[in-house]
Motif scaffolding. Sequence first.
Motif, mmCIF file in Angstrom:
data_model
loop_
_atom_site.group_PDB
_atom_site.id
_atom_site.type_symbol
_atom_site.label_atom_id
_atom_site.label_comp_id
_atom_site.label_asym_id
_atom_site.label_seq_id
_atom_site.Cartn_x
_atom_site.Cartn_y
_atom_site.Cartn_z
ATOM 1 N N HIS A 181 33.493 43.552 34.496
ATOM 2 C CA HIS A 181 34.708 44.238 34.959
ATOM 3 C C HIS A 181 35.740 43.247 35.459
ATOM 4 O O HIS A 181 36.919 43.345 35.129
ATOM 5 C CB HIS A 181 34.347 45.233 36.069
ATOM 6 N N ARG B 131 37.592 41.376 32.795
ATOM 7 C CA ARG B 131 38.595 42.154 32.045
ATOM 8 C C ARG B 131 39.830 42.460 32.874
ATOM 9 O O ARG B 131 40.806 42.961 32.356
ATOM 10 C CB ARG B 131 37.980 43.485 31.594
ATOM 11 N N SER B 132 39.781 42.139 34.162
ATOM 12 C CA SER B 132 40.925 42.444 35.034
ATOM 13 C C SER B 132 41.971 41.365 34.968
ATOM 14 O O SER B 132 41.794 40.257 34.700
ATOM 15 C CB SER B 132 40.460 42.558 36.494
#
Length: 55
Positions: free
Chosen positions: A51, A54-55
């Motif tokens: 996560h 992907r930020s």
Amino acid sequence: MVALSGGDMRPIVYIRNEEFADAVSVRAKTTELRNLLDHVDEMVDRVFADHEGRS
């Protein structure tokens, strides 16, 4: 949870919905739970790393 009840004064340890009447059985179950939680920690690390990547 640990219980002593009735005329039988032997201790019983409850983990979730299972009863354990001796230390060996309790240790086997807690080892199983520790292993499960280690796998959860590994999954959480991967999920949050993915996560954050992907930020």
